[in-house]
Design a protein around this motif. Structure first.
Motif, PDB file in Angstrom:
ATOM      1  N   GLY A   5      68.490  49.073  43.733  1.00 44.71           N
ATOM      2  CA  GLY A   5      69.611  48.293  44.234  1.00 44.71           C
ATOM      3  C   GLY A   5      69.536  46.864  43.737  1.00 44.71           C
ATOM      4  N   ARG A   6      70.693  46.249  43.511  1.00 42.29           N
ATOM      5  CA  ARG A   6      70.781  44.860  43.078  1.00 42.29           C
ATOM      6  C   ARG A   6      71.685  44.101  44.053  1.00 42.29           C
ATOM      7  N   GLY A   7      71.137  43.121  44.702  1.00 43.60           N
ATOM      8  CA  GLY A   7      71.914  42.310  45.617  1.00 43.60           C
ATOM      9  C   GLY A   7      71.092  41.934  46.824  1.00 43.60           C
TER      10      GLY A   7
ATOM     11  N   GLU B 244      65.907  31.862  35.937  1.00 45.12           N
ATOM     12  CA  GLU B 244      67.172  31.833  35.211  1.00 45.12           C
ATOM     13  C   GLU B 244      68.305  32.136  36.177  1.00 45.12           C
ATOM     14  N   GLU B 245      69.340  31.307  36.164  1.00 44.40           N
ATOM     15  CA  GLU B 245      70.515  31.510  37.004  1.00 44.40           C
ATOM     16  C   GLU B 245      71.666  32.000  36.130  1.00 44.40           C
ATOM     17  N   ILE B 246      72.358  33.043  36.597  1.00 40.65           N
ATOM     18  CA  ILE B 246      73.488  33.616  35.864  1.00 40.65           C
ATOM     19  C   ILE B 246      74.722  33.642  36.758  1.00 40.65           C
ATOM     20  N   ASP B 247      75.882  33.918  36.154  1.00 42.76           N
ATOM     21  CA  ASP B 247      77.053  34.199  36.970  1.00 42.76           C
ATOM     22  C   ASP B 247      77.237  35.710  37.060  1.00 42.76           C
ATOM     23  N   ALA B 248      78.274  36.148  37.739  1.00 41.03           N
ATOM     24  CA  ALA B 248      78.438  37.575  38.015  1.00 41.03           C
ATOM     25  C   ALA B 248      78.750  38.393  36.766  1.00 41.03           C
TER      26      ALA B 248
ATOM     27  N   LEU C  86      71.711  35.499  42.378  1.00 39.01           N
ATOM     28  CA  LEU C  86      71.881  35.437  40.926  1.00 39.01           C
ATOM     29  C   LEU C  86      70.841  34.538  40.279  1.00 39.01           C
ATOM     30  N   HIS C  87      69.646  34.547  40.856  1.00 34.83           N
ATOM     31  CA  HIS C  87      68.483  33.810  40.351  1.00 34.83           C
ATOM     32  C   HIS C  87      67.371  34.815  40.035  1.00 34.83           C
ATOM     33  N   GLN C  88      67.041  34.950  38.784  1.00 34.30           N
ATOM     34  CA  GLN C  88      65.998  35.883  38.366  1.00 34.30           C
ATOM     35  C   GLN C  88      64.761  35.128  37.909  1.00 34.30           C
TER      36      GLN C  88
ATOM     37  N   MET D 119      63.978  32.431  49.212  1.00 37.20           N
ATOM     38  CA  MET D 119      64.055  33.761  48.624  1.00 37.20           C
ATOM     39  C   MET D 119      64.902  33.683  47.358  1.00 37.20           C
ATOM     40  N   LEU D 120      64.418  34.303  46.294  1.00 31.40           N
ATOM     41  CA  LEU D 120      65.130  34.332  45.022  1.00 31.40           C
ATOM     42  C   LEU D 120      65.557  35.759  44.719  1.00 31.40           C
ATOM     43  N   GLU D 121      66.863  35.982  44.642  1.00 35.06           N
ATOM     44  CA  GLU D 121      67.433  37.319  44.448  1.00 35.06           C
ATOM     45  C   GLU D 121      68.230  37.349  43.142  1.00 35.06           C
ATOM     46  N   MET D 122      67.919  38.311  42.263  1.00 31.19           N
ATOM     47  CA  MET D 122      68.595  38.378  40.979  1.00 31.19           C
ATOM     48  C   MET D 122      70.017  38.912  41.085  1.00 31.19           C
ATOM     49  N   GLY D 123      70.305  39.686  42.139  1.00 31.35           N
ATOM     50  CA  GLY D 123      71.655  40.192  42.349  1.00 31.35           C
ATOM     51  C   GLY D 123      72.489  39.231  43.170  1.00 31.35           C
ATOM     52  N   GLN D 124      73.698  39.661  43.516  1.00 25.08           N
ATOM     53  CA  GLN D 124      74.587  38.799  44.271  1.00 25.08           C
ATOM     54  C   GLN D 124      74.677  39.224  45.725  1.00 25.08           C
ATOM     55  N   GLN D 125      75.291  38.380  46.529  1.00 21.71           N
ATOM     56  CA  GLN D 125      75.548  38.724  47.917  1.00 21.71           C
ATOM     57  C   GLN D 125      76.768  39.628  47.974  1.00 21.71           C
TER      58      GLN D 125
END
Length: 545
Positions: A146-148, A303-307, A284-286, A75-81
């Motif tokens: 929602g994001r996460g 694309e992977e980002i930080d918070a 954090l993977h979009q 699973m690829l989630e653009m938000g954070q846990q």
């Protein structure tokens, strides 16, 4: 609600994995014995049998059932846990004092109630951060998402409502309603851990005075109300009220997340999916683009980002089976981009069509000084005004809280109306995004329906609308934002009758974009149940066969 022992054990294993990832700050969430394999399968150029984009309702169903079927799934989630406390000891911030955790890369919060007495007392300047709530702004409509890990389940009011069966049959006539109401709705409600408020406690507690006031006023207008199930644990709420546990639903928490009490997807479907030992979540993977390989598989550019939004990597991941669960906006945009850039040129012209805001209209009424709504209000709705059988202007109106911590004499509502108008997403090549073609005039049927209902209530109670809550202008109906985006990849048009994307094998949509613009109630139980139906057929015919 009773869980079978095997499912309960998987759910506990998954929750432990989520907790471990939060403690270490890891962006990979998996059961401990598979951590090394999980890292390998999500690296650049890696192959995984199935990828699910997103972690919302439909995505969570797909991941759980794929994991149960023994399919290795990423699973690829653009938000954070959202499971690690901040400096204040809480994971989420409250509505009254929002900070960077509240919003997805905004410099100022964008709450639905933008003012009080026309003063900008609600929104606050914040540091841009990967917060939990996003407001996606189009030209004449904005959409809250929602994001996460858990998607919209993190930020919604938790109202677990099944649509009127007659309206479900009108919206989705090609779906067997008997099968849905006898099998898939009960299954969804069970895994989501839906429960009901104790009616005796509801009648006595100060925390729902606001709802009882609205019920009485609706009754004077000849309108009925109905209790609404929820995924917030009402037993926990009673203990909140008694001072036995930390407050959450009774501490102005909801649109920026609940720290306690709420059975969001990370505690239900997603936890159970992780517990199968076959599912990994990368945060954090979009996913930016989708293309097809010569062997029929799919390649995702990620694309992977930080918070704080810094790009820390870019990778390609390939898979055989691809499930889009990024929501009405996200899934539609990915497919539109693929079609219009030629990456997936055979996608249907129906991709992007059939979008609607579920008839969402927010409004508020001013009560008499002798009829207060209460300084203490639960942030979790439990009652709705049900006038859906009105042949001229059907409305289901959530009696919404306004937990300001002081007496406001305000009755607030989220009206869900039957608006036949639909919008269309189109690809904007210059900005590489999907734009929504929707005009404010298209919300006129929804505003008129809401006005018809609340005019009757005002007349019966000699009350009036509030005009000061939705910005600096005189405005009594908020029709420029919505909470329930639906459509864009409509079932039976952009896809077949089970969410298989037309023109491409092993490509599926499993979220609210399948529903054509309206379902008449808060939609997440319908999205979940429809995903259960579709994924069961897909696994049986496409994967297990």
């Amino acid at each position: 609600m009773i869980e079978n022992q095997h499912f309960s054990r998987r759910r506990l294993l998954g929750m432990a994995a989520l907790g471990a990832a939060a403690l270490t700050g890891a962006t990979t969430i998996t059961t401990a014995p598979r951590a090394a394999a999980a890292e390998a399968q999500s690296g650049d150029g890696a192959f995984v049998p199935a990828v699910v984009i997103g972690t919302g309702y439909g995505a969570a169903v797909a991941a759980l059932r794929l994991g149960e079927a023994g399919v290795e799934t990423l699973m690829l989630e653009m938000g954070q846990q959202w499971d690690k406390p901040g400096a204040d000891g809480n994971v989420f911030c409250g509505m009254l004092k929002p900070d960077e955790r509240s919003s997805w890369f905004k410099s100022r919060t964008e709450a639905p109630l933008g003012s009080f007495l026309w003063l900008d007392l609600v929104n606050k300047d914040i540091t841009p951060y990967a917060g939990v709530l996003d407001r996606v702004n189009f030209d004449q409509m904005s959409v809250y998402v929602g994001r996460g890990v858990g998607g919209g389940s993190l930020v919604n009011g938790g109202m677990a409502v099944q649509p009127k069966r007659s309206y479900f049959e009108e919206v989705l006539p090609q779906v067997d309603s008997a099968e849905m109401y006898d099998r898939y709705f009960p299954r969804a409600n069970s895994v989501l851990r839906v429960n009901n408020i104790d009616k005796g406690w509801f009648e006595d507690t100060e925390w729902y005075k606001f709802a009882r006031v609205s019920r009485e006023q609706a009754g004077k207008a000849g309108l009925g109300t109905t209790f609404v199930p929820n995924v917030y644990d009402f037993d926990y709420m009673r203990r909140e009220a008694d001072g036995q546990v930390p407050k959450s639903g009774l501490a102005t928490e909801v649109i920026y997340g609940n720290n306690h009490g709420k059975q969001s997807l990370d505690k239900t479907y997603l936890a159970a999916a992780l517990g199968t030992g076959k599912v990994t979540i990368k945060t954090l993977h979009q996913v930016k683009t989708i293309s097809r390989q010569r062997d029929g598989g799919y390649v995702l550019s990620v694309e992977e980002i930080d918070a704080y939004g810094k790009r820390v990597g870019r990778k390609e991941i390939s898979c055989k089976y691809l499930f889009l669960g990024a929501g009405s906006l996200g899934s539609t945009e990915l497919l539109l981009r693929a079609r219009e850039t030629g990456a997936l040129p055979d996608l249907s012209s129906e991709v992007g069509a059939g979008w609607g805001p579920n008839g969402n209209i927010m409004t508020a009424r001013a009560n008499h000084i002798w009829n207060p709504t209460g300084a203490h209000q639960s942030s979790i709705p439990a009652l709705g005004i049900d006038d859906w059988n009105n042949p001229d202007a059907p409305v289901f109106a959530e009696i919404a809280p306004m937990p300001a911590g002081l007496e406001t004499w305000v009755s607030l509502y989220l009206a869900i109306t039957k608006n036949p108008e639909r919008g269309t997403f189109v690809y904007d090549k210059a900005n590489d995004r999907a734009n929504l073609r929707w005009t404010r005039d298209q919300n006129t049927p929804a505003v008129n329906a809401a006005r018809s209902l609340f005019d009757r209530i005002n007349k019966a109670n000699t009350t009036m609308y509030r005009y000061d809550l939705f910005g600096s202008k005189l405005k009594n109906f908020a029709d420029d934002f919505c909470y329930h985006p639906l459509g864009g990849c409509v079932l039976g048009k952009a896809t077949d009758l089970y969410g298989r994307v037309s023109g491409y094998k092993n490509l599926y949509v499993t979220d609210g974009s399948l529903i054509p613009g309206s379902i008449g109630v808060n939609p997440f139980v319908t999205i979940t149940a429809l995903a259960e139906r579709n994924v069961e057929r897909i696994i049986k015919q496409d994967i297990a066969a």
